[in-house]
Design an enzyme around this catalytic site. Structure first.
Site, PDB file in Angstrom:
ATOM      1  N   GLY A 160       0.832  -1.193   0.000  1.00 18.14           N
ATOM      2  CA  GLY A 160       0.000   0.000   0.000  1.00 18.14           C
ATOM      3  C   GLY A 160       0.869   1.246   0.000  1.00 18.14           C
ATOM      4  N   CYS A 161       0.236   2.396  -0.243  1.00 13.48           N
ATOM      5  CA  CYS A 161       1.009   3.643  -0.343  1.00 13.48           C
ATOM      6  C   CYS A 161       1.602   4.052   0.999  1.00 13.48           C
ATOM      7  CB  CYS A 161       0.148   4.753  -0.921  1.00 13.48           C
ATOM      8  SG  CYS A 161      -1.421   5.026  -0.076  1.00 13.48           S
ATOM      9  N   TYR A 162       0.812   4.026   2.069  1.00 11.34           N
ATOM     10  CA  TYR A 162       1.362   4.359   3.381  1.00 11.34           C
ATOM     11  C   TYR A 162       2.468   3.388   3.790  1.00 11.34           C
ATOM     12  CZ  TYR A 162      -2.320   7.818   4.421  1.00 11.34           C
ATOM     13  OH  TYR A 162      -3.149   8.911   4.425  1.00 11.34           O
TER      14      TYR A 162
END
Length: 357
Positions: A160-162
């Protein structure tokens, strides 16, 4: 390593933000032919009908996934930019239909294969995993740490981006025993594209403009993924505090992590530790001591920037990092993994300079 072969690529979910950014980046990839694009509600349309910035580019018409015969379609790599829970069913079908006939490599941008424990997936995503048999062959696609495994993989689960921003910032420090694995606190901020392209009231312009708000407080779905991978580097179970915030910008992500130093370690040790990793990686940059990471440094690029600062609380440090959530945090990282899987230069098609202003 360079390679002149053309890779035939399909993108499932091309009408979303991550899917369209895959198209944007792959159009100019010297080793790629985009052969297949899907979008359920937009089937029959062109990418230029949906996204005017694709006007003038010769791209396939959008199809429905159910109309595709995976055993005969001419693709080498599938990027799956579909919602959570949908991806696992589609990917299972792809491998079942092509078993013994052809090898298609799949790069999944959803959360369906990121978590190694199916029970953890069910607890955080609310449903049973329907493709558990595929889970052992799925390689976590944080390229900088799983590069050798990605090379031989036929199923890669992109982070995921985070998690991407947080893991690139903290894994080097945990791995080198520079920070403690307990009492990690992370404040994170992302642009509105991180919420996807679906119509919802909370994403309307008047809802997000001139405002900033936290969400998923204490129970964001990226938490188990972050903890899973930090625990690998720490070689012990890690539980951290994480609060994401939505900020009124289209793309970009900034994370601020508050960490405890290991005994007798200094900020200079942390900088040296980050430098060891950043200096050997294509897309990671440790900034000068007086530079602050900012999303404008990476907008539209596959780059990651990081810096570390002394906290006024003794024995603590502040680590700040920035990425573009749609590129390094999603589509660009997926292409980075494709390059590794297909024996190409890892930077191929990903050398875009950040957009400014």
């Amino acid at each position: 390593m360079t390679n002149n072969k053309k890779i035939k690529v399909g993108i499932l979910g091309a009408s979303g933000y991550t899917g369209s950014d895959l198209v944007r980046l792959l159009i100019n990839h010297p080793n790629v032919d985009i052969k297949l694009l899907t979008a359920e509600r937009k089937a029959g349309q062109t990418m230029a009908d949906i996204f005017p910035h694709f006007i003038g580019h010769d791209l396939p018409i959008l199809n429905k996934i159910g109309e595709i015969d995976w055993a005969t379609v001419e693709v080498d790599v599938i990027f799956c930019a579909l919602p959570h829970a949908t991806s696992q069913e589609i990917i299972k079908g792809i491998f079942e239909q092509t078993s013994g006939k052809k090898q298609i490599k799949v790069i999944d941008l959803s959360a369906d294969f990121r978590l190694r424990d199916p029970d953890t997936y069910k607890r955080w995503y609310g449903n049973d995993h329907t493709a558990i048999a595929l889970q052992p062959r799925a390689i976590y696609g944080l390229t900088e740490y799983y590069r050798e495994s990605v090379k031989s993989a036929d199923l890669v689960a992109c982070p995921g981006c985070y998690p991407t921003a947080i893991l690139l910032a903290l894994k080097p420090l945990l791995k080198q025993d520079l920070i403690k694995s307990e009492d990690i606190i992370i404040d994170a901020k992302s642009g509105v594209t991180g919420a996807g392209r679906s119509l919802r009231e909370s994403n309307l312009f008047t809802e997000v403009s001139e405002a900033m708000n936290p969400y998923g407080v204490g129970h964001h779905r990226h938490m188990p993924e972050i903890e899973q991978e930090l625990s690998v580097s720490a070689e012990s179970a890690v539980t951290m505090s994480f609060t994401p915030h939505l900020v009124p910008m289209n793309r970009g992500e900034l994370i601020t992590a508050y960490v405890k130093l290991e005994e007798n370690k200094t900020i200079e040790d942390l900088r040296k530790g980050l430098a060891v990793t950043c200096d050997k990686e294509h897309f990671m940059t440790l900034l000068k001591e007086d530079q602050m990471p900012a999303t404008r440094m990476v907008r539209g690029s596959n780059n990651f920037v990081v810096n570390v600062y002394k906290d006024r609380i003794k024995g603590r440090a502040i680590v700040i990092a920035a990425i573009d959530n749609l590129v390094k945090g999603s589509s660009g990282q997926a292409i980075q993994n494709m390059n590794v899987m297909m024996g190409l230069d890892e930077e191929c098609g990903l050398k875009q300079v950040a957009l400014f202003p």
